[in-house]
Design a protein around this motif. Structure first.
Motif, PDB file in Angstrom:
ATOM      1  N   LEU A   1      -7.023  -0.614   6.357  1.00 44.49           N
ATOM      2  CA  LEU A   1      -5.891  -0.103   5.595  1.00 44.49           C
ATOM      3  C   LEU A   1      -6.214   0.091   4.111  1.00 44.49           C
ATOM      4  O   LEU A   1      -5.820   1.093   3.516  1.00 44.49           O
ATOM      5  N   THR A   2      -6.911  -0.863   3.504  1.00 45.75           N
ATOM      6  CA  THR A   2      -7.195  -0.710   2.070  1.00 45.75           C
ATOM      7  C   THR A   2      -8.193   0.417   1.824  1.00 45.75           C
ATOM      8  O   THR A   2      -8.152   1.054   0.764  1.00 45.75           O
TER       9      THR A   2
ATOM     10  N   ALA B   1      -8.150   3.136   3.718  1.00 47.12           N
ATOM     11  CA  ALA B   1      -7.371   4.344   3.992  1.00 47.12           C
ATOM     12  C   ALA B   1      -6.385   4.669   2.884  1.00 47.12           C
ATOM     13  O   ALA B   1      -5.995   5.833   2.724  1.00 47.12           O
ATOM     14  N   TYR B   2      -5.974   3.655   2.126  1.00 47.50           N
ATOM     15  CA  TYR B   2      -4.981   3.851   1.057  1.00 47.50           C
ATOM     16  C   TYR B   2      -5.546   3.283  -0.251  1.00 47.50           C
ATOM     17  O   TYR B   2      -5.051   2.281  -0.777  1.00 47.50           O
TER      18      TYR B   2
ATOM     19  N   ASP C   1      -3.888   3.467  15.544  1.00 44.19           N
ATOM     20  CA  ASP C   1      -3.927   4.684  14.736  1.00 44.19           C
ATOM     21  C   ASP C   1      -4.555   5.787  15.581  1.00 44.19           C
ATOM     22  O   ASP C   1      -5.782   5.956  15.591  1.00 44.19           O
TER      23      ASP C   1
ATOM     24  N   GLN D   1      -5.391   4.265  -3.291  1.00 43.64           N
ATOM     25  CA  GLN D   1      -4.631   4.426  -4.529  1.00 43.64           C
ATOM     26  C   GLN D   1      -3.965   3.130  -4.970  1.00 43.64           C
ATOM     27  O   GLN D   1      -3.683   2.932  -6.157  1.00 43.64           O
ATOM     28  N   ALA D   2      -3.720   2.218  -4.026  1.00 40.70           N
ATOM     29  CA  ALA D   2      -3.099   0.932  -4.375  1.00 40.70           C
ATOM     30  C   ALA D   2      -4.093  -0.036  -5.007  1.00 40.70           C
ATOM     31  O   ALA D   2      -3.691  -1.048  -5.576  1.00 40.70           O
TER      32      ALA D   2
ATOM     33  N   LEU E   1       0.820  -1.213   0.000  1.00 42.89           N
ATOM     34  CA  LEU E   1       0.000   0.000   0.000  1.00 42.89           C
ATOM     35  C   LEU E   1       0.852   1.260   0.000  1.00 42.89           C
ATOM     36  O   LEU E   1       0.322   2.362  -0.201  1.00 42.89           O
ATOM     37  N   ASN E   2       2.148   1.089   0.244  1.00 43.63           N
ATOM     38  CA  ASN E   2       3.024   2.248   0.461  1.00 43.63           C
ATOM     39  C   ASN E   2       2.437   3.128   1.557  1.00 43.63           C
ATOM     40  O   ASN E   2       2.420   4.366   1.462  1.00 43.63           O
ATOM     41  N   ALA E   3       1.938   2.469   2.593  1.00 36.82           N
ATOM     42  CA  ALA E   3       1.232   3.150   3.676  1.00 36.82           C
ATOM     43  C   ALA E   3       2.196   3.807   4.643  1.00 36.82           C
ATOM     44  O   ALA E   3       3.271   3.266   4.932  1.00 36.82           O
ATOM     45  N   ASP E   4       1.811   4.954   5.141  1.00 39.70           N
ATOM     46  CA  ASP E   4       2.606   5.664   6.136  1.00 39.70           C
ATOM     47  C   ASP E   4       2.309   5.051   7.505  1.00 39.70           C
ATOM     48  O   ASP E   4       1.642   5.653   8.352  1.00 39.70           O
TER      49      ASP E   4
END
Length: 215
Positions: free
Chosen positions: A73-74, A76-77, A58, A79-80, A22-25
């Motif tokens: 997570l998916t 929240a992100y 979080d 764009q992936a 996800l390249n999640a922060d």
């Protein structure tokens, strides 16, 4: 920054890979857990109420159980594109597979692995062969559980067969799917880790990113 509490070589591996894909922060913070061989133990630094992993914190939110963390997570992100959002096609199937894994697949796989059986279990959970049939039927429509779209549901539902390849059903569609998922996760995770390492200031690479680049 959100924190994922993770222990390598455990159920949380799939979520750690997802974070990278996800390249999640999200900070991945390693903790110890009890192991079957007697090693490890509960980690006082792990805020999970049962000292298990994965556990996502979080801010004021805390999320446990892999299916719930995956949706969190998916969403929240997005764009992936690893999970359909509310209102998008496939959202119902996506949620259904995540919950099917948590409530049906993993218990059945554990029961099958241990050789335990009882009519009450079959009546409530179905049986291993029925689970295999559901997977095979879904994969007839495409290479992944949502057809042509690879999602985090594939990651979760294929995960036990990566750990226990001998339990992978002898069904070509399922075996090919497990292989595809493993290859895609490995390639995507490695690419994400390399990108993160390249963007990080000198000397600030994480151990995981450095391992992906250096090894």
């Amino acid at each position: 920054m959100p924190v994922l509490y993770h222990s390598p070589q455990s159920r949380s591996d799939t979520i750690a890979v997802l974070v990278r894909m996800l390249n999640a922060d999200v900070e991945i913070r390693e903790v110890t857990i009890p192991r079957e061989d007697g090693s490890g133990g509960p980690d006082p630094e792990n805020p999970h109420p049962e000292k298990k992993v994965p556990y996502l914190v979080d801010g004021d939110e805390a999320v446990r159980e892999r299916g719930a963390i995956i949706v969190y997570l998916t969403d929240a992100y997005p764009q992936a594109k690893l999970g359909p959002l509310p209102g998008e096609p496939g959202r119902g199937a996506y949620l259904s597979w995540l919950f099917y894994y948590q409530g049906i697949m993993e218990p059945l796989i554990i029961l099958h692995w241990t050789g335990l059986n009882h009519p009450a279990l079959t009546a409530s959970l179905r049986d291993f062969d029925t689970m295999v049939d559901r997977l095979a039927e879904a994969l007839e429509a495409g290479p992944y559980l949502l057809g042509d779209r690879f999602s985090a549901a594939d990651m979760l539902c294929s995960s036990p067969f990566h750990w226990f390849p001998d339990l992978t059903p002898d069904v070509p569609a399922i075996r090919d799917w497990v292989t595809r998922c493993a290859e895609r996760m490995a390639a995507s995770s490695s690419s994400a880790a390399k990108a993160a390492a390249a963007e990080a200031p000198a000397g600030a690479r994480s151990a995981e990113a450095a391992a992906a680049v250096d090894g």
